[in-house]
Design a protein around this motif. Structure first.
Motif, PDB file in Angstrom:
ATOM      1  N   ALA A   1       0.909  -1.055   0.064  1.00 39.85           N
ATOM      2  CA  ALA A   1      -0.102  -0.267   0.121  1.00 39.85           C
ATOM      3  C   ALA A   1       0.802   1.642  -0.143  1.00 39.85           C
ATOM      4  O   ALA A   1       2.146   1.254   0.665  1.00 39.85           O
ATOM      5  CB  ALA A   1      -1.015   0.343   1.112  1.00 39.85           C
TER       6      ALA A   1
ATOM      7  N   ILE B   1       0.392   5.057   1.057  1.00 41.36           N
ATOM      8  CA  ILE B   1      -0.174   5.777   1.657  1.00 41.36           C
ATOM      9  C   ILE B   1       0.867   7.561   2.077  1.00 41.36           C
ATOM     10  O   ILE B   1       1.901   7.187   2.102  1.00 41.36           O
ATOM     11  CB  ILE B   1      -0.037   5.622   3.201  1.00 41.36           C
ATOM     12  CG1 ILE B   1      -0.662   3.581   3.654  1.00 41.36           C
ATOM     13  CG2 ILE B   1      -1.091   6.450   4.143  1.00 41.36           C
ATOM     14  CD1 ILE B   1      -2.082   3.820   3.575  1.00 41.36           C
TER      15      ILE B   1
ATOM     16  N   LYS C   1      -3.783   5.555   8.381  1.00 36.66           N
ATOM     17  CA  LYS C   1      -4.907   5.253   8.030  1.00 36.66           C
ATOM     18  C   LYS C   1      -4.332   3.894   7.359  1.00 36.66           C
ATOM     19  O   LYS C   1      -5.540   3.370   6.599  1.00 36.66           O
ATOM     20  CB  LYS C   1      -4.064   6.249   6.731  1.00 36.66           C
ATOM     21  CG  LYS C   1      -4.804   7.678   6.922  1.00 36.66           C
ATOM     22  CD  LYS C   1      -3.535   8.429   5.641  1.00 36.66           C
ATOM     23  CE  LYS C   1      -4.101   9.915   6.299  1.00 36.66           C
ATOM     24  NZ  LYS C   1      -5.315  10.995   5.595  1.00 36.66           N
ATOM     25  N   PHE C   2      -3.740   3.024   7.102  1.00 42.68           N
ATOM     26  CA  PHE C   2      -3.967   1.945   6.516  1.00 42.68           C
ATOM     27  C   PHE C   2      -4.749   0.829   7.414  1.00 42.68           C
ATOM     28  O   PHE C   2      -4.932  -0.160   7.943  1.00 42.68           O
ATOM     29  CB  PHE C   2      -2.411   1.360   6.706  1.00 42.68           C
ATOM     30  CG  PHE C   2      -2.382  -0.097   6.158  1.00 42.68           C
ATOM     31  CD1 PHE C   2      -2.613  -0.463   4.587  1.00 42.68           C
ATOM     32  CD2 PHE C   2      -1.799  -1.228   6.798  1.00 42.68           C
ATOM     33  CE1 PHE C   2      -2.650  -2.175   4.359  1.00 42.68           C
ATOM     34  CE2 PHE C   2      -1.316  -2.165   6.445  1.00 42.68           C
ATOM     35  CZ  PHE C   2      -2.212  -2.374   5.162  1.00 42.68           C
TER      36      PHE C   2
ATOM     37  N   LYS D   1      -7.133   2.055   9.433  1.00 40.50           N
ATOM     38  CA  LYS D   1      -8.173   2.295   8.970  1.00 40.50           C
ATOM     39  C   LYS D   1      -9.008   1.064   7.632  1.00 40.50           C
ATOM     40  O   LYS D   1      -9.835   0.679   7.696  1.00 40.50           O
ATOM     41  CB  LYS D   1      -8.465   3.355   8.719  1.00 40.50           C
ATOM     42  CG  LYS D   1      -9.996   3.665   8.450  1.00 40.50           C
ATOM     43  CD  LYS D   1     -10.283   5.500   8.758  1.00 40.50           C
ATOM     44  CE  LYS D   1     -12.002   5.712   8.559  1.00 40.50           C
ATOM     45  NZ  LYS D   1     -12.571   5.226   8.411  1.00 40.50           N
ATOM     46  N   GLU D   2      -8.189   1.411   6.638  1.00 38.57           N
ATOM     47  CA  GLU D   2      -8.607   1.211   5.155  1.00 38.57           C
ATOM     48  C   GLU D   2      -8.733  -0.468   5.491  1.00 38.57           C
ATOM     49  O   GLU D   2      -9.630  -1.221   5.160  1.00 38.57           O
ATOM     50  CB  GLU D   2      -7.092   1.409   3.902  1.00 38.57           C
ATOM     51  CG  GLU D   2      -7.278   0.171   3.025  1.00 38.57           C
ATOM     52  CD  GLU D   2      -8.856   0.486   2.330  1.00 38.57           C
ATOM     53  OE1 GLU D   2      -8.974  -0.324   2.122  1.00 38.57           O
ATOM     54  OE2 GLU D   2      -9.029   1.419   2.888  1.00 38.57           O
ATOM     55  N   LEU D   3      -7.486  -0.771   6.478  1.00 36.22           N
ATOM     56  CA  LEU D   3      -7.741  -2.528   6.546  1.00 36.22           C
ATOM     57  C   LEU D   3      -9.402  -3.343   7.321  1.00 36.22           C
ATOM     58  O   LEU D   3     -10.017  -3.785   7.442  1.00 36.22           O
ATOM     59  CB  LEU D   3      -7.307  -3.431   7.156  1.00 36.22           C
ATOM     60  CG  LEU D   3      -5.270  -3.456   6.567  1.00 36.22           C
ATOM     61  CD1 LEU D   3      -4.444  -4.303   7.687  1.00 36.22           C
ATOM     62  CD2 LEU D   3      -5.587  -4.513   5.588  1.00 36.22           C
TER      63      LEU D   3
ATOM     64  N   ASP E   1     -11.885  -1.697   7.320  1.00 36.84           N
ATOM     65  CA  ASP E   1     -12.988  -0.433   7.053  1.00 36.84           C
ATOM     66  C   ASP E   1     -13.516  -1.411   5.009  1.00 36.84           C
ATOM     67  O   ASP E   1     -14.522  -1.912   4.826  1.00 36.84           O
ATOM     68  CB  ASP E   1     -12.485   0.444   6.163  1.00 36.84           C
ATOM     69  CG  ASP E   1     -13.259   2.037   7.326  1.00 36.84           C
ATOM     70  OD1 ASP E   1     -13.871   1.200   8.500  1.00 36.84           O
ATOM     71  OD2 ASP E   1     -13.179   2.650   6.964  1.00 36.84           O
ATOM     72  N   ASN E   2     -12.054  -1.826   4.766  1.00 35.36           N
ATOM     73  CA  ASN E   2     -12.275  -3.250   3.667  1.00 35.36           C
ATOM     74  C   ASN E   2     -12.710  -4.414   4.193  1.00 35.36           C
ATOM     75  O   ASN E   2     -12.323  -5.092   4.821  1.00 35.36           O
ATOM     76  CB  ASN E   2     -10.743  -3.239   3.673  1.00 35.36           C
ATOM     77  CG  ASN E   2     -10.748  -3.576   1.834  1.00 35.36           C
ATOM     78  OD1 ASN E   2     -11.588  -4.544   1.331  1.00 35.36           O
ATOM     79  ND2 ASN E   2      -9.733  -3.350   0.854  1.00 35.36           N
TER      80      ASN E   2
ATOM     81  N   CYS F   1     -11.089  -7.919   2.494  1.00 37.16           N
ATOM     82  CA  CYS F   1     -10.042  -8.035   3.351  1.00 37.16           C
ATOM     83  C   CYS F   1     -10.068  -8.004   4.445  1.00 37.16           C
ATOM     84  O   CYS F   1     -11.082  -7.941   5.345  1.00 37.16           O
ATOM     85  CB  CYS F   1      -9.341  -6.811   3.447  1.00 37.16           C
ATOM     86  SG  CYS F   1      -7.619  -7.227   4.082  1.00 37.16           S
TER      87      CYS F   1
ATOM     88  N   TYR G   1      -4.311  -4.840  11.697  1.00 35.01           N
ATOM     89  CA  TYR G   1      -2.994  -4.251  10.882  1.00 35.01           C
ATOM     90  C   TYR G   1      -2.161  -4.856  12.851  1.00 35.01           C
ATOM     91  O   TYR G   1      -2.272  -5.004  13.679  1.00 35.01           O
ATOM     92  CB  TYR G   1      -2.745  -2.703  11.004  1.00 35.01           C
ATOM     93  CG  TYR G   1      -1.483  -1.998  11.489  1.00 35.01           C
ATOM     94  CD1 TYR G   1      -0.784  -2.441   9.855  1.00 35.01           C
ATOM     95  CD2 TYR G   1      -0.360  -1.503  12.360  1.00 35.01           C
ATOM     96  CE1 TYR G   1       0.506  -1.745  10.059  1.00 35.01           C
ATOM     97  CE2 TYR G   1       0.789  -1.715  12.367  1.00 35.01           C
ATOM     98  CZ  TYR G   1       1.514  -1.797  11.123  1.00 35.01           C
ATOM     99  OH  TYR G   1       2.517  -1.788  11.452  1.00 35.01           O
TER     100      TYR G   1
END
Length: 87
Positions: free
Chosen positions: A23, A25, A36-37, A39-41, A43-44, A47, A51
């Motif tokens: 990723a 960022i 941020k990463f 949060k992406e994990l 919310d995704n 996946c 983290y």
């Protein structure tokens, strides 16, 4: 004034299905990039990763340094093992 930097987050674990391996960022600092990463994990929906600093490495990329980072196949390497080629 905050200046954003570019961070590369890379997974060491390739065995998780639908895993995010790499990723990019953009954030003001490493702590914010990891946040941020995370949060992406979370919310995704595609996946199943969470983290964990033992399985992900975050490194700031120097955009003034003209190199290409190469990863072959599906293998994931630690940053120190990723090949760098001069441009």
């Amino acid at each position: 004034m905050k200046t954003n930097k570019v961070y590369l987050i890379q997974a060491d674990d390739t065995l998780i299905e639908n895993a995010i391996q790499n990723a990019i960022i953009i954030a003001p600092n490493k702590k914010e990039a990891v946040s941020k990463f995370r949060k992406e994990l979370a919310d995704n929906e595609e996946c199943d990763q969470v983290y964990d600093g033992n399985f992900f490495k975050c490194r700031r990329l120097d955009l003034t340094d003209q190199h290409v980072f190469i990863q072959y196949g599906g293998d994931t390497f630690r940053f120190s093992e990723v090949e760098r080629e001069e441009i």
